[in-house]
Motif scaffolding. Structure first.
Motif, PDB file in Angstrom:
ATOM      1  N   SER A  23     -11.061  33.030 -52.268  1.00  0.00           N
ATOM      2  CA  SER A  23     -11.462  33.682 -51.018  1.00  0.00           C
ATOM      3  C   SER A  23     -12.301  34.928 -51.286  1.00  0.00           C
ATOM      4  CB  SER A  23     -10.237  34.025 -50.167  1.00  0.00           C
ATOM      5  OG  SER A  23      -9.395  34.920 -50.848  1.00  0.00           O
ATOM      6  N   CYS A  26     -15.830  33.598 -52.190  1.00  0.00           N
ATOM      7  CA  CYS A  26     -16.488  33.066 -50.989  1.00  0.00           C
ATOM      8  C   CYS A  26     -16.921  34.178 -50.044  1.00  0.00           C
ATOM      9  CB  CYS A  26     -15.566  32.097 -50.266  1.00  0.00           C
ATOM     10  SG  CYS A  26     -15.438  30.518 -51.085  1.00  0.00           S
ATOM     11  N   THR A  30     -20.869  34.840 -49.154  1.00  0.00           N
ATOM     12  CA  THR A  30     -21.294  34.767 -47.757  1.00  0.00           C
ATOM     13  C   THR A  30     -21.955  36.063 -47.322  1.00  0.00           C
ATOM     14  OG1 THR A  30     -19.477  33.255 -47.294  1.00  0.00           O
ATOM     15  CG2 THR A  30     -20.498  34.336 -45.407  1.00  0.00           C
ATOM     16  N   ALA A  60     -23.026  25.612 -43.891  1.00  0.00           N
ATOM     17  CA  ALA A  60     -21.594  25.824 -44.108  1.00  0.00           C
ATOM     18  C   ALA A  60     -20.949  26.505 -42.910  1.00  0.00           C
ATOM     19  CB  ALA A  60     -21.368  26.653 -45.373  1.00  0.00           C
ATOM     20  N   LEU A  61     -21.650  27.448 -42.297  1.00  0.00           N
ATOM     21  CA  LEU A  61     -21.118  28.136 -41.129  1.00  0.00           C
ATOM     22  C   LEU A  61     -20.940  27.175 -39.958  1.00  0.00           C
ATOM     23  CD1 LEU A  61     -20.322  30.936 -40.018  1.00  0.00           C
ATOM     24  CD2 LEU A  61     -22.669  31.148 -39.227  1.00  0.00           C
ATOM     25  N   LEU A  63     -20.583  23.899 -40.147  1.00  0.00           N
ATOM     26  CA  LEU A  63     -19.498  22.980 -40.494  1.00  0.00           C
ATOM     27  C   LEU A  63     -18.122  23.630 -40.330  1.00  0.00           C
ATOM     28  CD1 LEU A  63     -20.913  21.115 -43.621  1.00  0.00           C
ATOM     29  CD2 LEU A  63     -20.547  20.218 -41.320  1.00  0.00           C
ATOM     30  N   ALA A  64     -18.014  24.891 -40.705  1.00  0.00           N
ATOM     31  CA  ALA A  64     -16.737  25.590 -40.552  1.00  0.00           C
ATOM     32  C   ALA A  64     -16.368  25.717 -39.078  1.00  0.00           C
ATOM     33  CB  ALA A  64     -16.805  26.968 -41.199  1.00  0.00           C
ATOM     34  N   PHE A  65     -17.340  26.046 -38.242  1.00  0.00           N
ATOM     35  CA  PHE A  65     -17.062  26.119 -36.807  1.00  0.00           C
ATOM     36  C   PHE A  65     -16.632  24.767 -36.253  1.00  0.00           C
ATOM     37  CE2 PHE A  65     -19.686  30.107 -36.410  1.00  0.00           C
ATOM     38  CZ  PHE A  65     -18.621  30.892 -35.976  1.00  0.00           C
ATOM     39  N   VAL A  67     -15.227  22.195 -37.948  1.00  0.00           N
ATOM     40  CA  VAL A  67     -13.927  21.781 -38.494  1.00  0.00           C
ATOM     41  C   VAL A  67     -12.787  22.585 -37.884  1.00  0.00           C
ATOM     42  CG1 VAL A  67     -12.522  21.775 -40.594  1.00  0.00           C
ATOM     43  CG2 VAL A  67     -14.840  20.863 -40.640  1.00  0.00           C
ATOM     44  N   PHE A  68     -12.920  23.907 -37.871  1.00  0.00           N
ATOM     45  CA  PHE A  68     -11.826  24.728 -37.376  1.00  0.00           C
ATOM     46  C   PHE A  68     -11.806  24.801 -35.852  1.00  0.00           C
ATOM     47  CE2 PHE A  68     -12.401  26.430 -41.707  1.00  0.00           C
ATOM     48  CZ  PHE A  68     -11.146  26.117 -42.190  1.00  0.00           C
TER      49      PHE A  68
END
Length: 86
Positions: A23, A26, A30, A60-61, A63-65, A67-68
């Protein structure tokens, strides 16, 4: 983070140090990626910098939005504390 703690939720699990390092890396990557536009301060140079990195931070941002935000990954359910019976 609760996934890397022991069952009691207070003591770190065996993979907690790995989670901390991952973390940290990452978060720094970022921050450095999105700071490019403030360092360059020119739209064309900034666009070229992001193009050379294939817009990986933006992808990636998003995709993160997805997925979560859609609930594909949910935090583990908290264990209920035992109630006192008299």
């Amino acid at each position: 983070r609760p996934r890397f703690m022991a069952a009691d939720g207070k003591t770190p699990g065996p993979y907690k140090p790995l989670y901390d390092v991952f973390s940290f890396v990452c978060a720094n990557m970022t921050t450095n990626y999105f700071i490019i536009s403030f360092v360059v301060l020119a739209a064309d140079l900034c666009f070229n910098a992001f193009m050379s990195l294939y817009f990986i931070g933006h992808v990636a941002l998003v995709l993160a939005f997805l997925v979560f935000g859609t609930g594909m990954i949910r935090p583990p359910k908290a264990a209920k504390a035992p109630t006192k019976t008299e």
